[in-house]
Design an enzyme around this catalytic site. Structure first.
Site, PDB file in Angstrom:
ATOM      1  N   HIS A 154      34.147  38.325  32.859  1.00 30.42           N
ATOM      2  CA  HIS A 154      35.489  38.842  32.607  1.00 30.42           C
ATOM      3  C   HIS A 154      35.890  39.962  33.560  1.00 30.42           C
ATOM      4  O   HIS A 154      37.044  40.400  33.569  1.00 30.42           O
ATOM      5  CB  HIS A 154      35.568  39.348  31.159  1.00 30.42           C
ATOM      6  CG  HIS A 154      36.950  39.404  30.603  1.00 30.42           C
ATOM      7  ND1 HIS A 154      37.555  40.574  30.217  1.00 30.42           N
ATOM      8  CD2 HIS A 154      37.867  38.427  30.395  1.00 30.42           C
ATOM      9  CE1 HIS A 154      38.771  40.324  29.774  1.00 30.42           C
ATOM     10  NE2 HIS A 154      38.990  39.037  29.866  1.00 30.42           N
ATOM     11  N   LYS A 156      37.134  42.065  36.769  1.00 30.75           N
ATOM     12  CA  LYS A 156      38.213  41.792  37.715  1.00 30.75           C
ATOM     13  C   LYS A 156      38.155  42.836  38.819  1.00 30.75           C
ATOM     14  O   LYS A 156      38.544  43.988  38.628  1.00 30.75           O
ATOM     15  CB  LYS A 156      39.565  41.790  36.991  1.00 30.75           C
ATOM     16  CG  LYS A 156      39.671  40.630  35.994  1.00 30.75           C
ATOM     17  CD  LYS A 156      40.771  40.808  34.992  1.00 30.75           C
ATOM     18  CE  LYS A 156      40.868  39.588  34.086  1.00 30.75           C
ATOM     19  NZ  LYS A 156      39.617  39.318  33.330  1.00 30.75           N
ATOM     20  N   HIS A 411      48.703  42.374  29.622  1.00 30.50           N
ATOM     21  CA  HIS A 411      47.355  41.881  29.914  1.00 30.50           C
ATOM     22  C   HIS A 411      46.486  43.042  30.379  1.00 30.50           C
ATOM     23  O   HIS A 411      45.270  42.919  30.490  1.00 30.50           O
ATOM     24  CB  HIS A 411      47.394  40.777  30.974  1.00 30.50           C
ATOM     25  CG  HIS A 411      46.108  40.030  31.096  1.00 30.50           C
ATOM     26  ND1 HIS A 411      45.164  40.319  32.055  1.00 30.50           N
ATOM     27  CD2 HIS A 411      45.588  39.021  30.350  1.00 30.50           C
ATOM     28  CE1 HIS A 411      44.126  39.505  31.918  1.00 30.50           C
ATOM     29  NE2 HIS A 411      44.353  38.715  30.885  1.00 30.50           N
TER      30      HIS A 411
END
Length: 535
Positions: A154, A156, A411
């Protein structure tokens, strides 16, 4: 045949300073949840040090220029023709979308590394990546080690090497797909442009203080080495990054690595998950009274029928701080969670389509019990629900507290500790509220089990300015605070801005309101006339 001399594109912020330069590292910015705007006193004649936000928002396609001041696009981040090598760590990847934002004259010459977590050979995401990577000779795929069944890759992050012997690290919250970079609210921490070391690097040790460039480098290399547990995934990246000088970095790396980790590790060893939170926050000063920690996320996992893990593992870790100089014990902060309700998704720029990236569940009996203990903590993203209740956390109705992002569904993930007058610290991360991301409570064997890869950066005002009296205040629709804004320091102390992605004051869920659930069916049309079938 020699390559023609490439001209480097300058990325500039609203003040004309180069994006990611060492000077940019000095101009970081935060904000306070309950801080009024006060006029300057008549005797204040000294020039106050004002620093811009260390966190940037990503630009939103369907918002006005006024709402995108200071925001960065993907092209801003990766469009430099001097980029020679790019490492992209993410959960979802669209290779063609990424390639389309590189400089068109040099994209075919840039070495691209995609790090993903789709380890099953028959996974459709893996097969699609292989198909698209096969269309580009300069793209290499790397599969992260995934030892936990329910974990995800997950994290980034972008690592950019340039032809001028510099490197830059960008830790952000957006999947590498068009949807996340168009009308969803996301954020990024952008390192200074880091030069190569003048001499060969020594074996790095954890001798730097938390938040320093040397400690950030140590923890980042530790994180990258964890990919190599079973096979060599990031070996070349570790070797290359070790050659660069991270002295200009001001930020603490807070990351998660899947596996079982000893709870009694020495302090010089990089910790992961909630242990990393505690280790970092032990060094961060915090106001002893009137504190709130606002957790703003885009996913809430299944946490259990009672709030033991939430309160005793995650919230206790977030409540940690450097002991105050004065006598007396600090009061535990109050907690608030920001998560959108169905009506906020329905009215977002992309309507129900935004909801496919935002997750929680309330269907089972255990999930219903979870909602019961979460409901008193839940607050809206857009703060304009007709059923919501305004909280007393911030009574100011000043327009400066409008973020301009309420219709751009979240997000982004932020964890911010607000004091009575200023912000104590802020974390931008990929980690949502989940045991997979932060780790289970310590088990009987003295281990902490983490399922997912996550990465984030924590900052605080003393770290960014080098001055204990510095304050951090929230900024809205801009990255830099005005000279009239100040925290609880004296009139000569530095002020750092922090770009806040949501409006203040916060609005609490009403007694009958529930969060958005992507797996549920919604028959009331969104603003574009579409319904949501659930899945």
């Amino acid at each position: 045949m020699t390559e023609p001399q490439l001209k480097r594109r300058r990325l500039s912020n609203e003040n004309g300073h180069t994006l990611g330069s060492p000077r940019d590292a000095e101009r970081v910015t935060p904000s306070s949840l309950s801080h009024p705007i006060s006029p300057p006193t008549k005797k204040a004649k000294t020039e106050r040090k004002i620093l811009s936000s260390p966190f940037r928002l990503t630009s939103i396609r369907d918002l006005s220029d006024a709402d995108n001041v200071g925001a960065v696009s993907l092209n801003d981040l990766v469009g430099d023709p001097l980029i020679s090598e790019l490492w992209d760590f993410n959960y979802l990847h669209d290779i063609d979308f990424l390639m389309g934002h590189l400089d068109e004259d040099t994209r075919a010459l840039t070495r691209i590394h995609i790090v993903h977590g789709f380890w099953k050979r028959e996974d459709s995401n893996r097969l699609m990546l292989q198909e698209h990577a096969g269309q580009h000779q300069n793209v290499t795929l790397h599969t992260a080690c995934m030892p936990e069944m329910f974990g995800t890759h997950h994290s980034k992050m972008l690592v950019l090497f340039r032809h001028d012997d510099t490197v830059q690290v960008i830790i952000h919250t957006a999947n590498m797909i068009a949807k996340d970079w168009t009308n969803m609210t996301n954020g990024a921490w952008i390192s200074p442009v880091l030069p190569k070391l003048q001499s060969l690097p020594q074996e790095a040790g954890a001798d730097g203080v938390v938040g320093s460039g040397s400690r950030f480098k140590f923890d980042l290399l530790s994180y990258l080495r964890a990919y190599n547990t079973i096979r060599n995934v990031c070996g070349s990246l570790v070797k290359d990054l070790a050659k660069y000088d991270f002295a200009a970095v001001r930020g603490a790396l807070v990351a998660s690595v899947p596996g079982k980790h000893d709870a009694e590790q020495a302090s010089e060893v990089t910790r992961w998950g909630w242990q990393a939170l505690k280790q970092t926050l032990k060094t961060v000063p915090a106001q002893t009274e009137g504190s709130e920690i606002v957790v703003q996320i885009s996913s809430i996992a299944t946490l259990g029928a009672n709030d033991t893990w939430l309160q005793r593992t995650l919230f206790d870790s977030l409540s940690t701080s450097r002991p105050p100089r004065q006598q007396g014990s600090a009061t535990r902060p109050h907690f608030k969670i920001i998560f959108p309700a169905p009506d906020e998704i329905r009215r977002s720029l992309d309507g129900y389509a935004s909801g496919g990236s935002i997750h929680t569940k309330i269907q089972s009996a255990a999930q219903t019990k979870q909602l019961q203990y979460l409901r008193p903590l839940l607050h809206h993203w857009a703060n304009d629900s007709c059923k919501g209740i305004s909280t007393a956390a911030s009574t100011s109705s000043d327009s400066a507290r409008v973020s301009g992002r309420k219709r751009a569904a979240p997000h982004i993930k932020t964890y911010i500790r607000y004091g009575a007058k200023s912000i104590d610290w802020a974390l931008l991360t990929s980690a949502n509220i989940s045991k997979q991301a932060w780790g289970e409570a310590t088990n009987k064997a003295g281990e902490v089990r983490i399922a997912s890869w996550e990465i984030g950066v924590m900052v605080w005002p003393e770290l960014l300015t080098g001055e204990p009296k510095a304050t951090m205040v929230g900024t809205f629709k801009t990255d830099k605070p005005s000279r009239e804004e100040h925290g609880d320091g004296d009139e000569d102390s530095p002020v750092v801005g922090l770009r806040i992605p949501y409006d203040l004051p916060l609005q609490k869920y009403g007694d009958a309101e529930v969060p958005w659930v992507a797996t549920m069916e919604y028959t009331e049309p969104d603003w574009m006339g579409r319904v949501w079938p659930g899945y």
